[in-house]
Design an enzyme around this catalytic site. Structure first.
Site, PDB file in Angstrom:
ATOM      1  N   GLU A  80       0.840  -1.207   0.000  1.00 47.68           N
ATOM      2  CA  GLU A  80       0.000   0.000   0.000  1.00 47.68           C
ATOM      3  C   GLU A  80       0.873   1.256   0.000  1.00 47.68           C
ATOM      4  OE1 GLU A  80      -3.128   0.031  -0.420  1.00 47.68           O
ATOM      5  OE2 GLU A  80      -3.627  -2.073  -0.058  1.00 47.68           O
ATOM      6  N   CYS A 142      -7.388  -2.402   8.183  1.00 43.22           N
ATOM      7  CA  CYS A 142      -6.012  -2.403   7.689  1.00 43.22           C
ATOM      8  C   CYS A 142      -5.494  -0.986   7.549  1.00 43.22           C
ATOM      9  CB  CYS A 142      -5.936  -3.162   6.357  1.00 43.22           C
ATOM     10  SG  CYS A 142      -6.347  -4.904   6.576  1.00 43.22           S
ATOM     11  N   HIS A 164      -1.296  -5.682   1.373  1.00 46.00           N
ATOM     12  CA  HIS A 164      -2.497  -6.518   1.241  1.00 46.00           C
ATOM     13  C   HIS A 164      -2.172  -7.718   0.346  1.00 46.00           C
ATOM     14  CE1 HIS A 164      -5.631  -3.478   2.651  1.00 46.00           C
ATOM     15  NE2 HIS A 164      -6.010  -4.613   3.198  1.00 46.00           N
TER      16      HIS A 164
HETATM   17  N1  PCA Z   1      -8.163  -7.366   6.022  1.00 46.68           N
HETATM   18  C1  PCA Z   1      -9.086  -6.303   6.411  1.00 46.68           C
HETATM   19  C2  PCA Z   1      -9.083  -6.302   7.909  1.00 46.68           C
HETATM   20  C3  PCA Z   1      -8.407  -7.560   8.329  1.00 46.68           C
HETATM   21  C4  PCA Z   1      -7.782  -8.095   7.109  1.00 46.68           C
HETATM   22  O1  PCA Z   1      -7.041  -9.084   7.044  1.00 46.68           O
HETATM   23  C5  PCA Z   1      -8.802  -4.986   5.715  1.00 46.68           C
HETATM   24  O2  PCA Z   1      -8.352  -5.010   4.566  1.00 46.68           O
HETATM   25  O3  PCA Z   1      -9.064  -3.912   6.274  1.00 46.68           O
END
Ligand code: PCA
Length: 201
Positions: A80, A142, A164
């Site tokens: 990100e 996240c 992610h």
């Molecule tokens: N993904 C979520 C919250 C927990 C996770 O593993 C997110 O992308 O916010």
């Protein structure tokens, strides 16, 4: 040896498992490049996840924080670029649903990741793993964790950011709707991201 705090999340919403939880457990205690990995799993609870990651940083005193989250539906590993000062999304595991709320009333609108995200993406692709920079970590847990760390440590040398990852095959077997990767490839790709931190520019 430098220290790297690696965080994942517990299962949430309809997802019966969270591959990030498995990755942090399997990499905990390993040495990758110049870093010893300290892996911890965070709850999907707005208040507790923020509090716990900040406590882990105080306890571990890491040089780098790499946080991981599941983004089911994505095809690639996506470091990100930016965390924004907003909480807005589905209910967390405590049943808390937030809309249009600031994470921190005194915080900047956004903070950029201080991880070498371009180098991570390039190195992943060189090693055969699809990857691209993501320009939105969303507005759920996240983003909240990424923002909280970058805000608190903005005037320090702590390097921090968020990656992610796509769904695992196990999740897609249960749910059927998401592109998926093997746990072996997901875990290896995070090792490669961490290796990038020890490479000389
Ligand atoms: N993904 C979520 C919250 C927990 C996770 O593993 C997110 O992308 O916010």
């Amino acid at each position: 040896m430098k220290k790297l705090l690696l965080t994942g999340f517990e299962p949430f919403l309809q997802f019966k498992m969270n591959p990030t939880d498995e990755i942090v457990k399997s990499l905990n205690g390993k040495t990758i490049g110049d870093y010893i990995i300290i892996g911890v799993t965070l709850p999907v609870d707005y208040a507790a996840s923020e509090q716990q990651i900040l406590q882990h940083i105080e306890r571990v005193k890491p040089d780098v924080v790499v946080s991981l989250g599941l983004a089911a539906g994505r095809f690639k590993i996506t470091p990100e670029r930016i965390a924004i000062n907003i909480k807005d999304g589905a209910a967390d595991n405590k049943g808390v649903t937030l809309q249009d709320q600031l994470i921190d009333n005194d915080g900047d609108d956004a903070y950029f990741s201080t991880l070498p995200i371009r180098a991570m993406v390039d190195y992943l692709k060189e090693n055969g793993y699809p990857a691209e920079i993501s320009n939105s970590a969303g507005t759920y847990l996240c983003n909240n964790v990424m923002y909280a760390v970058l805000h608190k440590y903005k005037d320090t040398s702590l390097q921090a950011g968020f990656i992610h990852i796509p769904a695992s095959h196990e999740l897609t077997i249960i749910d059927g709707k998401f592109p998926s990767w093997s746990m072996t490839d997901l875990t290896r790709s995070i090792e490669l991201c961490i290796e990038t931190l020890s490479m000389k520019a």
